[in-house]
Write a protein that holds these residues in place. Structure first.
Motif, PDB file in Angstrom:
ATOM      1  N   ASN A   7       1.783   1.758   3.728  1.00 33.33           N
ATOM      2  CA  ASN A   7       1.634   1.644   2.335  1.00 33.33           C
ATOM      3  C   ASN A   7       2.822   0.455   2.163  1.00 33.33           C
ATOM      4  OD1 ASN A   7       2.261   1.309  -0.292  1.00 33.33           O
ATOM      5  ND2 ASN A   7       1.688   3.576  -0.612  1.00 33.33           N
ATOM      6  N   ASP A   8       2.466  -0.715   2.091  1.00 41.23           N
ATOM      7  CA  ASP A   8       3.540  -1.941   1.925  1.00 41.23           C
ATOM      8  C   ASP A   8       4.462  -1.513   0.681  1.00 41.23           C
ATOM      9  OD1 ASP A   8       2.610  -2.906   4.407  1.00 41.23           O
ATOM     10  OD2 ASP A   8       1.593  -4.642   3.415  1.00 41.23           O
ATOM     11  N   ASP A   9       3.708  -1.290  -0.269  1.00 47.95           N
ATOM     12  CA  ASP A   9       4.502  -1.223  -1.622  1.00 47.95           C
ATOM     13  C   ASP A   9       5.525  -0.266  -1.431  1.00 47.95           C
ATOM     14  OD1 ASP A   9       3.045  -3.249  -3.055  1.00 47.95           O
ATOM     15  OD2 ASP A   9       1.243  -1.938  -3.167  1.00 47.95           O
ATOM     16  N   LEU A  10       5.242   1.009  -0.632  1.00 43.81           N
ATOM     17  CA  LEU A  10       6.268   1.921  -0.809  1.00 43.81           C
ATOM     18  C   LEU A  10       7.621   1.412   0.109  1.00 43.81           C
ATOM     19  CD1 LEU A  10       7.264   4.960  -1.213  1.00 43.81           C
ATOM     20  CD2 LEU A  10       5.825   5.527   1.004  1.00 43.81           C
ATOM     21  N   GLY A  11       7.040   0.773   1.018  1.00 42.84           N
ATOM     22  CA  GLY A  11       8.071   0.141   1.960  1.00 42.84           C
ATOM     23  C   GLY A  11       9.159  -0.756   1.325  1.00 42.84           C
ATOM     24  N   LYS A  12       8.324  -1.606   0.398  1.00 44.73           N
ATOM     25  CA  LYS A  12       9.013  -2.455  -0.531  1.00 44.73           C
ATOM     26  C   LYS A  12      10.085  -1.755  -1.451  1.00 44.73           C
ATOM     27  CE  LYS A  12       5.889  -6.065  -0.406  1.00 44.73           C
ATOM     28  NZ  LYS A  12       4.716  -6.925  -1.025  1.00 44.73           N
ATOM     29  N   LEU A  13       9.466  -0.529  -2.042  1.00 41.00           N
ATOM     30  CA  LEU A  13      10.286   0.191  -2.804  1.00 41.00           C
ATOM     31  C   LEU A  13      11.647   0.728  -2.187  1.00 41.00           C
ATOM     32  CD1 LEU A  13      10.719   1.498  -5.711  1.00 41.00           C
ATOM     33  CD2 LEU A  13       9.161   3.502  -4.896  1.00 41.00           C
ATOM     34  N   ILE A  14      11.326   1.238  -0.986  1.00 41.33           N
ATOM     35  CA  ILE A  14      12.463   2.019  -0.390  1.00 41.33           C
ATOM     36  C   ILE A  14      13.554   0.803  -0.109  1.00 41.33           C
ATOM     37  CG2 ILE A  14      13.239   3.009   2.087  1.00 41.33           C
ATOM     38  CD1 ILE A  14      10.139   4.360   1.839  1.00 41.33           C
ATOM     39  N   LEU A  15      12.973  -0.328   0.304  1.00 46.07           N
ATOM     40  CA  LEU A  15      14.093  -1.453   0.521  1.00 46.07           C
ATOM     41  C   LEU A  15      14.679  -1.931  -0.709  1.00 46.07           C
ATOM     42  CD1 LEU A  15      15.161  -3.661   2.596  1.00 46.07           C
ATOM     43  CD2 LEU A  15      13.249  -5.226   1.989  1.00 46.07           C
ATOM     44  N   ARG A  16      13.932  -2.227  -1.688  1.00 51.72           N
ATOM     45  CA  ARG A  16      14.592  -2.485  -2.898  1.00 51.72           C
ATOM     46  C   ARG A  16      15.890  -1.258  -3.375  1.00 51.72           C
ATOM     47  NH1 ARG A  16       9.501  -2.305  -5.941  1.00 51.72           N
ATOM     48  NH2 ARG A  16      11.229  -1.568  -7.588  1.00 51.72           N
ATOM     49  N   LEU A  17      15.287  -0.350  -3.466  1.00 53.84           N
ATOM     50  CA  LEU A  17      16.235   0.848  -3.937  1.00 53.84           C
ATOM     51  C   LEU A  17      17.531   0.934  -2.863  1.00 53.84           C
ATOM     52  CD1 LEU A  17      13.532   3.570  -4.791  1.00 53.84           C
ATOM     53  CD2 LEU A  17      14.948   2.122  -6.414  1.00 53.84           C
TER      54      LEU A  17
END
Length: 134
Positions: A7-17
């Motif tokens: 899930n790329d979107d979950l990875g992006k969220l984790i990075l952003r947070l």
């Protein structure tokens, strides 16, 4: 289950947070201790830049992290974090650029983390889980 693991979107969220929250602590420190801007102002005048640019740290350490956390123009937020870290490296850490810690790590690991994570967010964008996808 395989879709969740890729899930790329979950990875992006984790990075952003991660990046946003951690660098926001630095910005909150500067809000609560405005005298800390004096050091930045002196460094700027030392390279013939106006000391008022020290207030730009609020963009890079308060506004940009909030943009990144909420996914609101997160590419711009990532770019602001990247720029903030370029200034931090030039003004306060240039003498540590090629040094290591006693345990063998790079002396500027934290600064490098923020620098390259901001750049990654700039290229990746916010993903699906954001106020505004970009």
């Amino acid at each position: 289950m395989q879709n969740f693991l890729r899930n790329d979107d979950l990875g992006k969220l984790i990075l952003r947070l991660t990046v946003g929250v951690l660098i926001l602590f630095h910005g909150l420190h500067k809000i609560l201790n405005p005298a800390s801007l004096d050091f930045i102002s002196k460094q700027l005048t030392g390279i013939d830049l106006p000391p008022v640019l020290a207030y730009g740290v609020y963009l890079g350490e308060v506004v940009a992290p909030l943009m990144v956390i909420f996914g609101l123009f997160s590419r711009l937020g990532g770019l602001l974090i990247f720029g903030n870290m370029i200034f931090a490296l030039l003004l306060a850490h240039s003498d540590q650029l090629f040094t290591f810690t006693n345990t063998g790590g790079w002396a500027l690991e934290l600064q490098g983390f923020y620098l390259f994570s901001g750049l990654a967010i700039f290229f990746l964008g916010s993903g699906r889980w954001a106020v505004r996808q970009d």
